[in-house]
Design a protein around this motif. Structure first.
Motif, mmCIF file in Angstrom:
data_model
loop_
_atom_site.group_PDB
_atom_site.id
_atom_site.type_symbol
_atom_site.label_atom_id
_atom_site.label_comp_id
_atom_site.label_asym_id
_atom_site.label_seq_id
_atom_site.Cartn_x
_atom_site.Cartn_y
_atom_site.Cartn_z
ATOM 1 N N ALA A 122 -18.863 25.041 11.154
ATOM 2 C CA ALA A 122 -20.167 25.625 10.871
ATOM 3 C C ALA A 122 -20.230 26.041 9.405
ATOM 4 O O ALA A 122 -19.203 26.133 8.725
ATOM 5 C CB ALA A 122 -20.411 26.830 11.779
ATOM 6 N N ASP A 123 -21.439 26.290 8.947
ATOM 7 C CA ASP A 123 -21.610 26.706 7.553
ATOM 8 C C ASP A 123 -21.003 28.074 7.289
ATOM 9 O O ASP A 123 -20.444 28.311 6.216
ATOM 10 C CB ASP A 123 -23.102 26.728 7.184
ATOM 11 N N ALA A 124 -21.130 28.967 8.251
ATOM 12 C CA ALA A 124 -20.648 30.333 8.022
ATOM 13 C C ALA A 124 -20.328 31.034 9.333
ATOM 14 O O ALA A 124 -20.836 30.667 10.395
ATOM 15 C CB ALA A 124 -21.695 31.146 7.257
ATOM 16 N N ALA A 125 -19.480 32.040 9.227
ATOM 17 C CA ALA A 125 -19.225 32.962 10.339
ATOM 18 C C ALA A 125 -20.065 34.207 10.108
ATOM 19 O O ALA A 125 -20.123 34.724 8.988
ATOM 20 C CB ALA A 125 -17.751 33.329 10.405
ATOM 21 N N ILE A 126 -20.738 34.662 11.141
ATOM 22 C CA ILE A 126 -21.457 35.941 11.096
ATOM 23 C C ILE A 126 -20.600 36.956 11.834
ATOM 24 O O ILE A 126 -20.392 36.846 13.048
ATOM 25 C CB ILE A 126 -22.842 35.850 11.752
ATOM 26 N N VAL A 127 -20.094 37.933 11.107
ATOM 27 C CA VAL A 127 -19.244 38.964 11.704
ATOM 28 C C VAL A 127 -20.110 40.187 12.004
ATOM 29 O O VAL A 127 -20.642 40.822 11.079
ATOM 30 C CB VAL A 127 -18.087 39.346 10.766
ATOM 31 N N LEU A 128 -20.263 40.502 13.259
ATOM 32 C CA LEU A 128 -21.103 41.641 13.645
ATOM 33 C C LEU A 128 -20.366 42.940 13.366
ATOM 34 O O LEU A 128 -19.219 43.120 13.767
ATOM 35 C CB LEU A 128 -21.493 41.522 15.114
ATOM 36 N N GLY A 129 -21.043 43.822 12.670
ATOM 37 C CA GLY A 129 -20.429 45.069 12.243
ATOM 38 C C GLY A 129 -20.240 46.059 13.377
ATOM 39 O O GLY A 129 -20.888 45.980 14.417
ATOM 40 N N VAL A 168 -15.247 27.394 8.950
ATOM 41 C CA VAL A 168 -16.429 27.871 8.224
ATOM 42 C C VAL A 168 -16.152 27.848 6.726
ATOM 43 O O VAL A 168 -15.003 27.941 6.286
ATOM 44 C CB VAL A 168 -16.831 29.300 8.654
ATOM 45 N N GLU A 169 -17.235 27.737 5.958
ATOM 46 C CA GLU A 169 -17.129 27.733 4.500
ATOM 47 C C GLU A 169 -17.433 29.102 3.903
ATOM 48 O O GLU A 169 -17.000 29.413 2.802
ATOM 49 C CB GLU A 169 -18.081 26.693 3.915
ATOM 50 N N LYS A 170 -18.192 29.903 4.642
ATOM 51 C CA LYS A 170 -18.565 31.237 4.177
ATOM 52 C C LYS A 170 -18.370 32.233 5.315
ATOM 53 O O LYS A 170 -18.394 31.871 6.491
ATOM 54 C CB LYS A 170 -20.041 31.288 3.747
ATOM 55 N N ILE A 171 -18.217 33.488 4.928
ATOM 56 C CA ILE A 171 -18.183 34.577 5.911
ATOM 57 C C ILE A 171 -19.295 35.557 5.544
ATOM 58 O O ILE A 171 -19.395 35.981 4.389
ATOM 59 C CB ILE A 171 -16.833 35.310 5.927
ATOM 60 N N ILE A 172 -20.121 35.889 6.539
ATOM 61 C CA ILE A 172 -21.188 36.866 6.334
ATOM 62 C C ILE A 172 -20.831 38.135 7.106
ATOM 63 O O ILE A 172 -20.755 38.118 8.337
ATOM 64 C CB ILE A 172 -22.550 36.344 6.815
ATOM 65 N N PHE A 173 -20.613 39.219 6.369
ATOM 66 C CA PHE A 173 -20.332 40.505 7.007
ATOM 67 C C PHE A 173 -21.630 41.280 7.138
ATOM 68 O O PHE A 173 -22.458 41.300 6.231
ATOM 69 C CB PHE A 173 -19.308 41.288 6.198
#
Length: 197
Positions: free
Chosen positions: A40-47, A75-80
């Motif tokens: 996937a393009d990015a991981a969304i890490v739920l806070g 993933v290529e990016k991580i979104i916190f």
């Protein structure tokens, strides 16, 4: 007869609510085992909670899982995600970012949204980031019992999202699992009823 009608209606509503809650509990419990290891393009890490300038043990495991996804080229990016909750001075996203950098994740591959206070807001604010950076699909990272509601919210917000629960969790005993599970049932039912309005 008229005086008994409201009681019957309330009883019917209660039975329906209990049935819906039971179905929700089953869905949450069984979906917790769902892992979709796709690129996937990015991981969304739920806070979730931070302790001062450190991630809580629960948040740390979510971050560690996203790091694993990144290092193994899922993933290529991580979104916190996550703002300042529970009176904390630092946003959950900022604490997560600092931890990930300390673990060797390049700054340019980390994105943050630091305004959200609840799960649905995580996705609403991340949608702005996704559009800005032209990100199309995502692995959602959280604790296993949180995944059913999280994925439902992601899909309702318009995301192409896949389930990637943590492989380790601080919710690992009856004393911790049961309260978390009960909270999730309540939150999932409440969310389902709210979108049905």
């Amino acid at each position: 007869m008229l005086t008994k009608l409201p009681v019957k209606i309330l009883l019917a509503a209660l039975i329906m609510l209990v049935g819906y809650s039971g179905s929700a509990a089953y869905d949450i419990w069984t979906y917790a085992k769902t892992t979709e290891l796709v690129k996937a393009d990015a991981a969304i890490v739920l806070g979730t909670a931070v302790w001062g300038d450190e991630p809580s043990p629960v948040l740390r495991e979510r971050i560690n899982h996203s790091i694993w996804l990144y290092e193994n080229d899922y993933v290529e990016k991580i979104i916190f995600t996550g703002g300042k909750t529970n009176g904390s001075e630092l946003a959950e996203a900022a604490v997560s970012k600092a931890y990930a950098i300390s673990q060797g994740i390049p700054l340019e591959d980390i994105l943050t949204e630091d305004r959200s206070l609840v799960t649905i807001e995580n996705f609403r604010y991340v949608s702005e980031i996704a559009e800005l950076h032209e990100l199309a699909n995502f692995l959602v990272v959280s604790d296993p019992l949180h995944m059913k509601r999280a994925l439902q919210m992601a899909e309702d917000t318009g995301f192409e999202a896949y389930s990637s629960p943590t492989t380790s969790s601080e919710y690992n005993s009856a004393a911790t699992i049961i309260p978390f599970f009960c909270r999730e049932i309540g939150a999932y039912v409440a969310y389902g009823l709210s979108i049905g309005d």
